[in-house]
Design an enzyme around this catalytic site. Structure first.
Site, PDB file in Angstrom:
ATOM      1  N   LEU A 264      -1.692 -15.167  -5.898  1.00 49.58           N
ATOM      2  CA  LEU A 264      -1.163 -16.512  -5.664  1.00 49.58           C
ATOM      3  C   LEU A 264      -0.537 -17.059  -6.943  1.00 49.58           C
ATOM      4  O   LEU A 264      -0.539 -18.262  -7.169  1.00 49.58           O
ATOM      5  CB  LEU A 264      -2.278 -17.450  -5.177  1.00 49.58           C
ATOM      6  CG  LEU A 264      -2.740 -17.281  -3.726  1.00 49.58           C
ATOM      7  CD1 LEU A 264      -3.836 -18.274  -3.381  1.00 49.58           C
ATOM      8  CD2 LEU A 264      -1.580 -17.434  -2.733  1.00 49.58           C
ATOM      9  N   CYS A 274       7.736  -0.322  -6.381  1.00 44.56           N
ATOM     10  CA  CYS A 274       7.154  -0.136  -5.042  1.00 44.56           C
ATOM     11  C   CYS A 274       7.495  -1.245  -4.068  1.00 44.56           C
ATOM     12  O   CYS A 274       8.082  -0.987  -3.016  1.00 44.56           O
ATOM     13  CB  CYS A 274       5.642  -0.022  -5.172  1.00 44.56           C
ATOM     14  SG  CYS A 274       5.183   1.372  -6.189  1.00 44.56           S
ATOM     15  N   ARG A 342      11.672  -0.884 -13.688  1.00 49.65           N
ATOM     16  CA  ARG A 342      12.405  -0.699 -12.427  1.00 49.65           C
ATOM     17  C   ARG A 342      12.306  -1.965 -11.557  1.00 49.65           C
ATOM     18  O   ARG A 342      11.228  -2.498 -11.362  1.00 49.65           O
ATOM     19  CB  ARG A 342      11.875   0.526 -11.675  1.00 49.65           C
ATOM     20  CG  ARG A 342      12.259   1.813 -12.403  1.00 49.65           C
ATOM     21  CD  ARG A 342      11.638   3.025 -11.771  1.00 49.65           C
ATOM     22  NE  ARG A 342      10.193   3.050 -11.968  1.00 49.65           N
ATOM     23  CZ  ARG A 342       9.403   4.013 -11.496  1.00 49.65           C
ATOM     24  NH1 ARG A 342       9.903   4.997 -10.783  1.00 49.65           N
ATOM     25  NH2 ARG A 342       8.104   3.996 -11.724  1.00 49.65           N
TER      26      ARG A 342
HETATM   27  C1  UGA Z   1       1.826  -2.614  -5.920  1.00 48.29           C
HETATM   28  C2  UGA Z   1       0.544  -2.877  -5.125  1.00 48.29           C
HETATM   29  O1  UGA Z   1      -0.197  -3.921  -5.729  1.00 48.29           O
HETATM   30  C3  UGA Z   1      -0.316  -1.616  -5.044  1.00 48.29           C
HETATM   31  O2  UGA Z   1      -1.456  -1.857  -4.224  1.00 48.29           O
HETATM   32  C4  UGA Z   1       0.526  -0.498  -4.421  1.00 48.29           C
HETATM   33  O3  UGA Z   1      -0.205   0.721  -4.374  1.00 48.29           O
HETATM   34  C5  UGA Z   1       1.777  -0.279  -5.263  1.00 48.29           C
HETATM   35  O4  UGA Z   1       2.542  -1.515  -5.328  1.00 48.29           O
HETATM   36  C6  UGA Z   1       2.578   0.807  -4.603  1.00 48.29           C
HETATM   37  O5  UGA Z   1       2.987   0.641  -3.455  1.00 48.29           O
HETATM   38  O6  UGA Z   1       2.717   1.878  -5.185  1.00 48.29           O
HETATM   39  P1  UGA Z   1       2.434  -2.502  -8.536  1.00 48.29           P
HETATM   40  O7  UGA Z   1       3.845  -2.211  -8.133  1.00 48.29           O
HETATM   41  O8  UGA Z   1       1.819  -1.720  -9.642  1.00 48.29           O
HETATM   42  O9  UGA Z   1       1.456  -2.313  -7.265  1.00 48.29           O
HETATM   43  O10 UGA Z   1       2.427  -4.033  -8.960  1.00 48.29           O
HETATM   44  P2  UGA Z   1       1.632  -5.383  -8.630  1.00 48.29           P
HETATM   45  O11 UGA Z   1       0.582  -5.606  -9.627  1.00 48.29           O
HETATM   46  O12 UGA Z   1       1.221  -5.428  -7.217  1.00 48.29           O
HETATM   47  O13 UGA Z   1       2.810  -6.437  -8.871  1.00 48.29           O
HETATM   48  C7  UGA Z   1       4.045  -6.324  -8.172  1.00 48.29           C
HETATM   49  C8  UGA Z   1       4.956  -7.484  -8.479  1.00 48.29           C
HETATM   50  O14 UGA Z   1       4.466  -8.701  -7.927  1.00 48.29           O
HETATM   51  C9  UGA Z   1       5.152  -7.754  -9.969  1.00 48.29           C
HETATM   52  O15 UGA Z   1       6.510  -8.041 -10.192  1.00 48.29           O
HETATM   53  C10 UGA Z   1       4.267  -8.954 -10.232  1.00 48.29           C
HETATM   54  O16 UGA Z   1       4.677  -9.720 -11.330  1.00 48.29           O
HETATM   55  C11 UGA Z   1       4.440  -9.716  -8.923  1.00 48.29           C
HETATM   56  N1  UGA Z   1       3.312 -10.651  -8.627  1.00 48.29           N
HETATM   57  C12 UGA Z   1       2.079 -10.179  -8.392  1.00 48.29           C
HETATM   58  C13 UGA Z   1       3.570 -12.019  -8.592  1.00 48.29           C
HETATM   59  O17 UGA Z   1       4.713 -12.485  -8.804  1.00 48.29           O
HETATM   60  N2  UGA Z   1       2.536 -12.874  -8.296  1.00 48.29           N
HETATM   61  C14 UGA Z   1       1.279 -12.426  -8.048  1.00 48.29           C
HETATM   62  O18 UGA Z   1       0.392 -13.268  -7.778  1.00 48.29           O
HETATM   63  C15 UGA Z   1       1.046 -11.058  -8.111  1.00 48.29           C
END
Ligand code: UGA
Length: 448
Positions: A264, A274, A342
């Site tokens: 959130l 991803c 990426r």
């Molecule tokens: C994400 C998923 O969290 C994993 O469960 C999944 O396995 C993976 O993709 C995948 O499909 O391989 P990841 O890409 O490492 O993992 O990154 P996240 O930590 O989930 O963050 C993704 C994006 O969302 C980032 O740009 C982050 O800054 C953003 N985000 C995340 C927000 O803007 N707000 C949040 O509250 C959380």
């Protein structure tokens, strides 16, 4: 057990190094010879906690081998994990050509004994069925395809592999289920000792289902997570207009266990290797199935709009004139804890600012090398070795990645280095009251 891992990226390396650390013999196969040579010498292809340490340990204990040839690994393997990339096609569909190539190469080298082929790559619904036909056409029938999606996060790859929230097995064959249950047993029961971190005090739930449902679970999980982020960003934009504070709103709703307080964080929206590609792929899967995913469409739109709104904010605080001004960018990785750039929101913001005529001074604790490859050949961008170097002489400081160390910067020093004391925080990282008390013109997301 003898295990082969096809594709030594985040998913492949984390899976293989974890399985090797649990006592299995693991053969990594990757078409990239340079990567294979580096891995043989203990050098991981990316920055990720614990990967180097587990690689060195397993090399020393001779439990891992690396090759670019399928023929040396496949015939001996009991279980083969396919962990190659599935990038987006221009249409948004997932490009499964690497997966198909891997399966064709596996088929050419399969032994007569029963072998389990596990698909960890994120693939469109129905792919397992298609892959099965490819292997059958190569005259093999003593095998089973299991869909075993991966849920690890970059920055926590090993941790999430050793201590997953759940294991999903899409399988229609008892023997294959038994073999994988045995392979994953130390993870399911959390019975391993001395690998990297404390183990969980509970068992890991296993969801056994069909191949199709397992494939859909992966896309649905990522779709739900991005929906949560786009939702909070939409509410942040409302909060900003009416004078609310999105941090308080997120806390107020997140305490309801049905909502939960994770994912959130309002900001620049979701990026990375991803989320964007998987959401585009699910959108295509839904469309092809005859359903228009209206919610998903809006979730994507909110995410695109979020970066545009942020850019407008920077333009506004710089007095609507960007041309010739220098902007300091802190953070280029798509999130903290990784060197991955990426589909990073930061890259898009930098490119748009450059288009508007700005000069950029950019800093990132880990991602500078990768950023240089993506943002090459532009004399208007300077890559800096410290946040202070980036701030020196800039008209505004912009935060684009939530690196925790940015919270502890000496902002008194930064104020002295900036041309004008403007901070635009795209990750709501800093204390707004403190920043304003220090005399900064501080702007963030969803907070007045
Ligand atoms: C994400 C998923 O969290 C994993 O469960 C999944 O396995 C993976 O993709 C995948 O499909 O391989 P990841 O890409 O490492 O993992 O990154 P996240 O930590 O989930 O963050 C993704 C994006 O969302 C980032 O740009 C982050 O800054 C953003 N985000 C995340 C927000 O803007 N707000 C949040 O509250 C959380």
């Amino acid at each position: 057990m003898k295990v082969s891992i096809i594709g030594a990226g985040y998913v492949g390396l984390s899976t293989g190094l974890t399985l090797a650390s649990l006592g299995n013999e693991v053969y990594f196969v990757d078409v990239d010879e340079d990567k294979i040579n580096k891995l043989r010498n203990g050098k991981p292809p990316f920055q990720e906690p614990h990967v180097k340490e587990l690689l060195e340990k397993n090399l020393k204990e001779k439990r891992v081998k690396f090759s670019s040839l399928y023929s040396v690994a496949i015939p001996k393997s009991d279980v083969i994990f396919v962990c190659v990339g599935t990038p987006s096609k221009i249409s948004g569909e997932a490009d499964i050509s690497h997966v198909k190539d891997a399966i064709k190469n596996i088929s050419k080298n399969l032994d007569k004994k029963f072998t389990v082929v596990v698909i960890k790559s994120t693939v469109p619904v129905g792919t397992a069925k298609l892959l099965k036909r490819i292997i059958e056409r190569a005259d093999h029938n003593n095998f089973s395809i299991v869909s075993n999606p991966e849920f690890l996060r970059e920055g926590y790859a090993i941790r999430d592999t050793l201590k997953p929230d759940r294991i999903v097995l899409g399988v229609d064959d008892k023997r294959a289920l038994e073999i994988l249950s045995n392979l994953y047993d130390p993870i399911i029961k959390q019975s391993f000792e001395n690998i990297v971190e404390e183990k969980l005090s509970r068992q890991v739930p296993v969801v056994v289902t069909s191949n199709i449902s397992a494939e859909l679970i992966k896309y649905a999980a990522n779709a739900f997570l991005v929906t949560k982020i786009s939702f909070i960003n939409e509410i942040a934009n409302v909060a900003e207009n009416i004078g609310g504070d999105i941090e308080d709103v997120a806390e107020g709703i997140g305490l309801d266990p049905r909502i939960g307080n994770k994912f959130l964080n309002a900001g620049l929206g979701w990026g990375g290797n991803c989320f964007p590609k998987d959401i585009r792929a699910l959108y295509q899967v839904a469309g092809k199935s005859g359903y228009m995913p209206v919610l998903l469409k809006s979730v994507i739109e909110v995410n695109n709009e979020q970066r545009y709104r942020f850019l407008q904010k920077i333009v506004k605080v710089l007095g609507e004139v960007i041309e010739g001004k220098t902007v300091a960018i802190l953070g280029i990785a798509f999130k903290s804890g990784t060197d991955d750039v990426r589909e990073s929101p930061a890259i898009e913001i930098i490119n748009k600012l450059l288009e508007l005529g700005a000069k950029i001074k950019a800093y990132d604790p880990l991602a500078l090398e990768n950023a240089k490859k993506v943002l090459k050949n532009n004399s208007d961008i300077i890559f800096c070795t410290s946040p202070y170097d980036a701030a020196n002489g800039a008209s505004a400081l912009v935060i684009t990645t939530e690196w925790p160390e940015f919270k502890d910067l000496n902002f008194k020093k930064i104020k002295g280095l900036l041309k004008s004391p403007i901070v635009v925080d795209g990750k709501n990282l800093l204390d707004k009251d403190l920043m304003r008390e220090m005399g900064f013109k501080y702007h963030s997301i969803g907070r007045k």
